[in-house]
Design an enzyme around this catalytic site. Structure first.
Site, PDB file in Angstrom:
ATOM      1  N   ASN A 127       0.872  -1.120   0.006  1.00  0.00           N
ATOM      2  CA  ASN A 127      -0.051   0.056   0.002  1.00  0.00           C
ATOM      3  C   ASN A 127       0.914   1.334  -0.065  1.00  0.00           C
ATOM      4  OD1 ASN A 127      -1.734   2.054   0.519  1.00  0.00           O
ATOM      5  ND2 ASN A 127      -2.726   1.061   2.240  1.00  0.00           N
ATOM      6  N   ARG A 162      -2.546  -2.185  -3.286  1.00  0.00           N
ATOM      7  CA  ARG A 162      -3.812  -1.477  -3.154  1.00  0.00           C
ATOM      8  C   ARG A 162      -3.588  -0.143  -4.242  1.00  0.00           C
ATOM      9  NH1 ARG A 162      -4.981   3.525   1.008  1.00  0.00           N
ATOM     10  NH2 ARG A 162      -7.163   4.004   0.490  1.00  0.00           N
ATOM     11  N   ARG A 215     -11.349  16.310   6.923  1.00  0.00           N
ATOM     12  CA  ARG A 215     -12.372  16.470   5.658  1.00  0.00           C
ATOM     13  C   ARG A 215     -13.608  16.906   6.155  1.00  0.00           C
ATOM     14  NH1 ARG A 215     -10.621  11.165   2.424  1.00  0.00           N
ATOM     15  NH2 ARG A 215      -9.032  10.834   3.760  1.00  0.00           N
ATOM     16  N   GLU A 227      -8.092  -4.541   5.475  1.00  0.00           N
ATOM     17  CA  GLU A 227      -8.184  -4.491   4.272  1.00  0.00           C
ATOM     18  C   GLU A 227      -6.940  -5.113   3.633  1.00  0.00           C
ATOM     19  OE1 GLU A 227      -8.663  -0.091   5.929  1.00  0.00           O
ATOM     20  OE2 GLU A 227      -9.244   0.285   3.848  1.00  0.00           O
TER      21      GLU A 227
END
Ligand code: ADP
Length: 412
Positions: free
Chosen positions: A24, A105, A255, A397
């Protein structure tokens, strides 16, 4: 590490390789995990941070301990060399675990990829063409692919896309009501992200209920630093809260999630440049803007201590989650389970309680004691007779990437 049940292809054939190296690559970091897909266990892992900065850091979890080195790491090629050296030095030795595949990923697969895919020149070209849609993510992902191809030329390499699981969304869910040429020429639509997590957690929720994914409807609330919700009907994603970019939807660490689209022209009207606006939306909004920290642990402690800004931040984040929970309940029509996952979803009983408070009449009956239990394993936090099962499902993940890569390699 808990194991995933019912994943076809995760058991090894005797003598055949069963190890998958998951890569990743972020803009300044490289995460890796060596996973035995036969047993769903992590054999070794590491994180190299601050790549390209004067002082980098490499942490490697070897066979029996974690090894941390502070050292400058100039680029992803060097980071990969550091990782391979750590395997040699601290184990597990890669020579003892022949690789079945390397699983990468990759954040944005656009509309071309709805499933994992073998890495070919054509795929690299497609991911490169998608850079405008994921300028922060696809370039480092491509760097990770390039260095891994060099390091393991004979091993099949697989791209697992964050967007893939959401490609099943119907047009009414992924279409923005915007001009046709924006949609057609500029590919503006909802793509969704965190797909490997939503795929893994929705399947694990079904397994927890003792059912096949096809037989359950699940709402997944992935609340980490980034946060997204998804509505999964019978194993198929029908809606998700992130959109064209990972900015839309839930309130996140830095965010804002949903805001009025008119804010852009308003702020530019008062002097902000497009680039400053974009940076602010990605790095100085969300919990950080409201409470001064993007970590739920700090915010909860401050709220407990009477800090009104921290209290408001928690309430805003929880209320946004609750609105998505309500929206997706109606989108699905019938909900079997709500699964909380990722850093805050798995660990913050306070946040979970705020999200479902007072929803007993809607069939969501929290068991306050069960909600306070801390466990690394999937567990139920609703009462046994709650019509909707409330679950905490730790996301995995990397395991999902490893398993998807292994399945693809074994079937090609
Ligand atoms: P990322 O999106 O970076 O993968 P994670 O899923 O690791 O994020 O989640 C990180 C966030 O999870 C932290 O910033 C923090 O807000 C939250 N978190 C982690 N542990 C706890 C905890 N024990 N209690 C509350 N929140 C937690």
């Amino acid at each position: 590490m808990s194991s995933t049940s019912g994943s076809p292809g995760s058991s090894g054939t005797s003598g055949a390789p069963t190890a998958v190296l998951v890569v990743n690559a972020g803009s300044s970091s490289l995460k890796y995990q060596l996973i035995d897909v036969a047993t769903s266990t992590t054999l070794g892992s590491g994180l190299i941070e601050k790549i390209g900065e004067p002082q980098g850091r490499a942490a490697h979890q070897g066979v029996d301990d974690t090894y941390v080195t502070d050292t400058p790491v100039h680029d992803h090629e060097e980071a990969f060399a550091v990782a391979l050296h750590a395997f040699d030095e601290h184990g597990p030795r890669l020579a003892d675990h022949p690789l079945l595949a390397v699983g990468h990923r990759v954040v944005h697969g656009g509309t071309s990829y709805s499933a994992p895919a073998l890495i070919t020149d054509e795929l690299v070209q497609a991911v490169t063409e998608l850079i405008p849609l994921a300028p922060l993510h696809n370039p480092p992902n491509l760097q990770g692919i390039a260095v891994a191809l060099q390091a393991f030329p004979g091993v099949p390499q697989v791209a697992v896309f964050d967007t893939a699981f959401h490609q099943t969304m119907p047009a009414h869910a992924y279409t923005y009501a915007i001009p046709k040429d924006w949609r057609e020429q500029h590919h503006v639509r909802r793509y969704g992200f965190h797909g490997t997590s939503h795929a893994y957690v929705s399947r694990a929720a079904a397994a927890f209920l003792g059912k096949a994914p096809a037989d359950v409807n699940v709402i997944v609330l992935h609340v980490g630093n980034g946060a997204s919700a998804s509505a999964v009907a019978g194993g198929v994603c029908v809606d998700t809260s992130m959109g064209l970019t990972p900015l839309e939807g839930l309130v996140m660490g830095t965010r804002p999630g949903d805001i009025d689209p008119g804010l852009a022209s308003y702020m530019m009207g008062v002097g902000l440049t497009p680039s400053d606006y974009d940076t602010a939306l990605n790095t100085s909004c969300g919990l950080k803007a409201l409470a001064g920290s993007n970590d739920y642990r700090d915010i909860e402690a401050a709220a407990d201590g009477g800090d009104p800004a921290a209290r408001l931040a928690l309430d805003v984040a929880a209320y946004r989650l609750r609105k998505y929970l309500g929206a997706y309940t109606f989108a699905l029509g019938h909900v079997d389970a709500v699964a909380f996952t990722a850093g805050a979803g798995e660990n913050s009983s306070t946040l979970r309680a705020l999200v479902v408070a007072g929803l007993e009449d809607q069939g969501l009956v929290l068991d306050a004691e069960a909600n306070d239990v801390r466990s690394r394993d999937a567990h139920r936090i609703s009462t046994q007779d709650s019509p909707v099962a409330l679950l905490v499902i730790p996301t995995q993940e990397e395991l999902e990437i490893a398993q998807q890569a292994a399945r693809l390699v074994r079937h090609t």
